[in-house]
Motif scaffolding. Sequence first.
Motif, PDB file in Angstrom:
ATOM      1  N   ILE A 388       0.649  -1.305   0.131  1.00 17.95           N
ATOM      2  CA  ILE A 388      -0.138   0.182   0.067  1.00 17.95           C
ATOM      3  C   ILE A 388       0.708   1.146  -0.172  1.00 17.95           C
ATOM      4  CG2 ILE A 388      -1.839   1.162   1.169  1.00 17.95           C
ATOM      5  CD1 ILE A 388      -2.482  -1.474   2.816  1.00 17.95           C
ATOM      6  N   ASP A 389       0.562   2.374  -0.900  1.00 20.39           N
ATOM      7  CA  ASP A 389       1.215   3.586  -0.902  1.00 20.39           C
ATOM      8  C   ASP A 389       0.056   4.419  -0.941  1.00 20.39           C
ATOM      9  OD1 ASP A 389       4.305   3.303  -1.351  1.00 20.39           O
ATOM     10  OD2 ASP A 389       3.501   1.875  -2.533  1.00 20.39           O
ATOM     11  N   GLY A 390       0.329   5.584  -0.146  1.00 21.22           N
ATOM     12  CA  GLY A 390      -0.563   6.644  -0.168  1.00 21.22           C
ATOM     13  C   GLY A 390      -0.477   7.508   1.042  1.00 21.22           C
ATOM     14  N   HIS A 391      -1.246   8.712   0.977  1.00 18.19           N
ATOM     15  CA  HIS A 391      -1.096   9.930   1.885  1.00 18.19           C
ATOM     16  C   HIS A 391      -2.678  10.286   2.575  1.00 18.19           C
ATOM     17  CE1 HIS A 391       0.143  14.309   3.016  1.00 18.19           C
ATOM     18  NE2 HIS A 391      -0.248  13.572   3.979  1.00 18.19           N
ATOM     19  N   LYS A 392      -2.752   9.995   3.746  1.00 18.36           N
ATOM     20  CA  LYS A 392      -4.127  10.279   4.190  1.00 18.36           C
ATOM     21  C   LYS A 392      -3.899  11.445   5.197  1.00 18.36           C
ATOM     22  CE  LYS A 392      -6.075   6.625   2.676  1.00 18.36           C
ATOM     23  NZ  LYS A 392      -7.032   6.331   1.810  1.00 18.36           N
ATOM     24  N   ARG A 393      -4.954  12.275   5.232  1.00 21.58           N
ATOM     25  CA  ARG A 393      -5.186  13.337   6.368  1.00 21.58           C
ATOM     26  C   ARG A 393      -6.487  13.083   6.983  1.00 21.58           C
ATOM     27  NH1 ARG A 393      -7.580  18.258   4.149  1.00 21.58           N
ATOM     28  NH2 ARG A 393      -6.181  19.428   5.746  1.00 21.58           N
ATOM     29  N   PHE A 394      -6.548  13.734   7.997  1.00 19.30           N
ATOM     30  CA  PHE A 394      -7.816  14.033   8.899  1.00 19.30           C
ATOM     31  C   PHE A 394      -8.098  12.507   9.187  1.00 19.30           C
ATOM     32  CE2 PHE A 394      -8.760  18.385   8.098  1.00 19.30           C
ATOM     33  CZ  PHE A 394      -9.436  18.553   9.285  1.00 19.30           C
ATOM     34  N   THR A 395      -6.956  11.731   9.926  1.00 23.97           N
ATOM     35  CA  THR A 395      -7.274  10.320  10.113  1.00 23.97           C
ATOM     36  C   THR A 395      -7.498  10.331  11.575  1.00 23.97           C
ATOM     37  OG1 THR A 395      -5.604   9.764   8.502  1.00 23.97           O
ATOM     38  CG2 THR A 395      -6.115   8.028   9.961  1.00 23.97           C
ATOM     39  N   GLU A 436       2.295  14.736  10.239  1.00 23.66           N
ATOM     40  CA  GLU A 436       1.888  16.118  11.141  1.00 23.66           C
ATOM     41  C   GLU A 436       0.702  16.310  11.724  1.00 23.66           C
ATOM     42  OE1 GLU A 436       2.250  16.807   6.739  1.00 23.66           O
ATOM     43  OE2 GLU A 436       3.058  15.648   8.184  1.00 23.66           O
ATOM     44  N   ALA A 437       0.360  16.808  12.729  1.00 23.45           N
ATOM     45  CA  ALA A 437      -0.881  16.820  13.506  1.00 23.45           C
ATOM     46  C   ALA A 437      -1.568  18.048  12.592  1.00 23.45           C
ATOM     47  CB  ALA A 437      -0.869  17.372  14.859  1.00 23.45           C
ATOM     48  N   ILE A 438      -2.813  17.850  12.491  1.00 26.03           N
ATOM     49  CA  ILE A 438      -3.767  18.969  11.990  1.00 26.03           C
ATOM     50  C   ILE A 438      -4.530  19.628  13.378  1.00 26.03           C
ATOM     51  CG2 ILE A 438      -5.935  19.827  10.885  1.00 26.03           C
ATOM     52  CD1 ILE A 438      -4.760  17.360   8.937  1.00 26.03           C
ATOM     53  N   HIS A 439      -4.464  20.845  13.680  1.00 26.33           N
ATOM     54  CA  HIS A 439      -4.901  21.482  14.800  1.00 26.33           C
ATOM     55  C   HIS A 439      -6.263  21.830  14.685  1.00 26.33           C
ATOM     56  CE1 HIS A 439      -1.189  21.005  17.109  1.00 26.33           C
ATOM     57  NE2 HIS A 439      -0.539  21.590  15.927  1.00 26.33           N
ATOM     58  N   THR A 440      -7.053  21.268  15.237  1.00 20.61           N
ATOM     59  CA  THR A 440      -8.861  21.433  14.925  1.00 20.61           C
ATOM     60  C   THR A 440      -9.467  22.072  16.233  1.00 20.61           C
ATOM     61  OG1 THR A 440      -9.361  19.246  15.619  1.00 20.61           O
ATOM     62  CG2 THR A 440      -8.731  19.749  13.050  1.00 20.61           C
ATOM     63  N   VAL A 441     -10.479  22.707  16.131  1.00 20.12           N
ATOM     64  CA  VAL A 441     -10.965  23.142  17.318  1.00 20.12           C
ATOM     65  C   VAL A 441     -11.871  22.141  18.143  1.00 20.12           C
ATOM     66  CG1 VAL A 441     -11.722  25.230  16.024  1.00 20.12           C
ATOM     67  CG2 VAL A 441     -13.484  23.402  16.028  1.00 20.12           C
ATOM     68  N   ASP A 442     -12.010  21.083  17.614  1.00 19.45           N
ATOM     69  CA  ASP A 442     -12.629  19.802  18.655  1.00 19.45           C
ATOM     70  C   ASP A 442     -11.749  19.282  19.350  1.00 19.45           C
ATOM     71  OD1 ASP A 442     -12.075  18.981  16.007  1.00 19.45           O
ATOM     72  OD2 ASP A 442     -12.986  17.114  16.532  1.00 19.45           O
ATOM     73  N   ARG A 443     -11.915  18.674  20.320  1.00 15.50           N
ATOM     74  CA  ARG A 443     -11.157  18.128  21.316  1.00 15.50           C
ATOM     75  C   ARG A 443     -11.651  16.718  21.770  1.00 15.50           C
ATOM     76  NH1 ARG A 443      -8.538  21.455  19.787  1.00 15.50           N
ATOM     77  NH2 ARG A 443      -7.267  23.194  20.662  1.00 15.50           N
ATOM     78  N   GLY A 447      -6.834  10.941  19.841  1.00 20.07           N
ATOM     79  CA  GLY A 447      -5.988  10.784  19.010  1.00 20.07           C
ATOM     80  C   GLY A 447      -5.896  11.875  17.741  1.00 20.07           C
ATOM     81  N   GLY A 448      -6.418  12.568  17.878  1.00 21.32           N
ATOM     82  CA  GLY A 448      -6.687  14.052  17.008  1.00 21.32           C
ATOM     83  C   GLY A 448      -7.038  13.533  15.463  1.00 21.32           C
ATOM     84  N   HIS A 449      -6.542  14.582  14.514  1.00 20.62           N
ATOM     85  CA  HIS A 449      -6.812  14.149  13.230  1.00 20.62           C
ATOM     86  C   HIS A 449      -5.451  14.365  12.490  1.00 20.62           C
ATOM     87  CE1 HIS A 449     -10.947  14.740  14.411  1.00 20.62           C
ATOM     88  NE2 HIS A 449     -10.569  15.728  15.025  1.00 20.62           N
TER      89      HIS A 449
END
Length: 644
Positions: A388-395, A436-443, A447-449
Amino acid sequence: MCITARKGGPLEEAAAALPRSSVITVAGKADDPEHRREVFDTVAREFGGLDILVNNAGINPAYGPVVGLDLDAARKVLGVNVLATLAWVQDAVAHPKLGFTERRGTVVNLSSLTGETPAPGIGLYGVSKAAVSHLTRTLAVELGPEIRVNAVAPAVVKTRFAEALYEGKETRGGRRLPPAASGRAVRHRLRRGVPGLGGLLLGHRPHPHRRRRPHGRRRYRVTTAPIRQRTTMIFPHLPPEIAELRERTRRFIREVVIDAEPAPGGRLDQTTRDRLQAAAKEAGVFAPLVPTEYGGRGLPIEHWSPILQEAGYSPIGPVALNCMAPDEGNMHMLNLIATVRQKERYLAPLAAGDVRSCFGMTEPHPGAGSDPAALRTTAVRADGGWIIDGHKRFTSGAVGAGFCIVMARTPAVDGSPEGATMFLVDMTNPGIRVGEAIHTVDRSIDGGHPHLHLEDCFVADDAVLGEVGLGFRYAQVRLGPARLTHCMRWLGLARRAHDIALDRAARRELFGGPIDSLGLAQHLIAESVIDIETSDAIIAKTAALLHSDPKAGSAMSSVAKVHCSEAVFRVVDRAVQICGGDGVSDGLPLAQYLNEVRPFRIYDGSNETHRWAIAGRASAGRSAAVQAGERYRGDAVVVRNGGS
């Protein structure tokens, strides 16, 4: 409803006038503390708490002129009619399981016209009822605004006894009393009727405004106090075992979880999470949606909402109960399509709360987001497995997760179609890396996003979840219920925000009265009640469809997601407005609630994408109906000469 009286006959007569399924009767003496305890224990067990206490404690063994009464009989009249009325209120407030104060209960004390108008022959009874009226006013001052206290006085509830008393007829028991001295006015009021008891139960507060009329009679007018709609969750048709689980969940959230909430803007630490989950297991409320063979409660989908709304009353409640996204959706999908070995390896520890999980679907532009067909992550065959190769975000949940369900595009191989395939990837695999982390308003999601990178990530053949090439089909198995459980949890939090606003509006005063007496605030409160109730209704309909017709339920889940995500935000936003400056401060949790619920309009498919799909289905459905013979109704009719 629970009805109690001294004798079985009146009990049976009262219960017969009401739907039997909603009535419980308990016989006993009003001045017996053991009887009161039995009644309140029954109410707590059968109904989960007390909202309205109607007091009509009253006896009259003392007949005749007041100056000639036996003092023992007089003491009994005053003891039951006044002191028992007070004792019922005291016990209701003090009972540990009724939640009378927390539910913002209402007390209605039934007085009597005899407490205002002397009635020869039963004068002491009138004295006792006058004392009840004064007691009620005292309780209203001391208990308000948390508890509303009203009285049916000075009006009269029209009963056979009242008619007999004031018309000179024979009463039950064969006694005949002389008509009251003010018989003409009293008989007039009996004929007119009085403010209904039902109105009192909704918060109406009778109050006499007297002015002298030409014929010498008094005029009575009923004024109303502001009606505060409580958000107590009412599910009248639950099976007993589900109702009992809902009540246990409610108590656990309010008595254990809320005290452990982090400060607004903070995250739940691992130690507290572990402690709460252990307590939830001990309380029997852990993993309500998980099958029983994996340690859960095994609830069917049509009964999810009552439990998840109670869990969602705290932003960390779903985590404590192990029914939080993304784990809840992943557990549901694993249970439906995973192999036995996959369930043992991934579902069992996830259900036990020993690990967390994440779901890798969303990608950086121009990859998959609202449009899953844009999926760019790939998986190709290799010896004994896949690379598998790929890039995910908001995981969501990736930091600290034990495994990830990765969606990747696969070619047509071994008879399987080209399409998307789901893979179970351990987070210890050297080919997967949290970026890298994505800093969102929800908490609220552990494990973040963050970003997730898959580079030459090898997985064995047994890592394929379901069948190769059918990933998008399986995604619908997960996404329909997962959208709906988001609605359930956030609706619980909206109820918490609304309760905060109601409490604030009842106690804070502006322009000479409480905020909840002002029309502008009442408009905000009413709009929030409407949003809460409509969201609750559409959730129930969608859950029923997902149970009976999963395809139709999945389509309806888009409607529910759009409506609930926007309605919940409006409710929290109105609560902020009602609370003013404190609403946007850290002194109240409302600002954080806004941050928690706002992303819901984007997560699980943006609302705009869902609206596009909803409109497309509506248009296609109507076109199909017309093609099948349904009359086309889009043409205008030309009307000439003003006639038909």
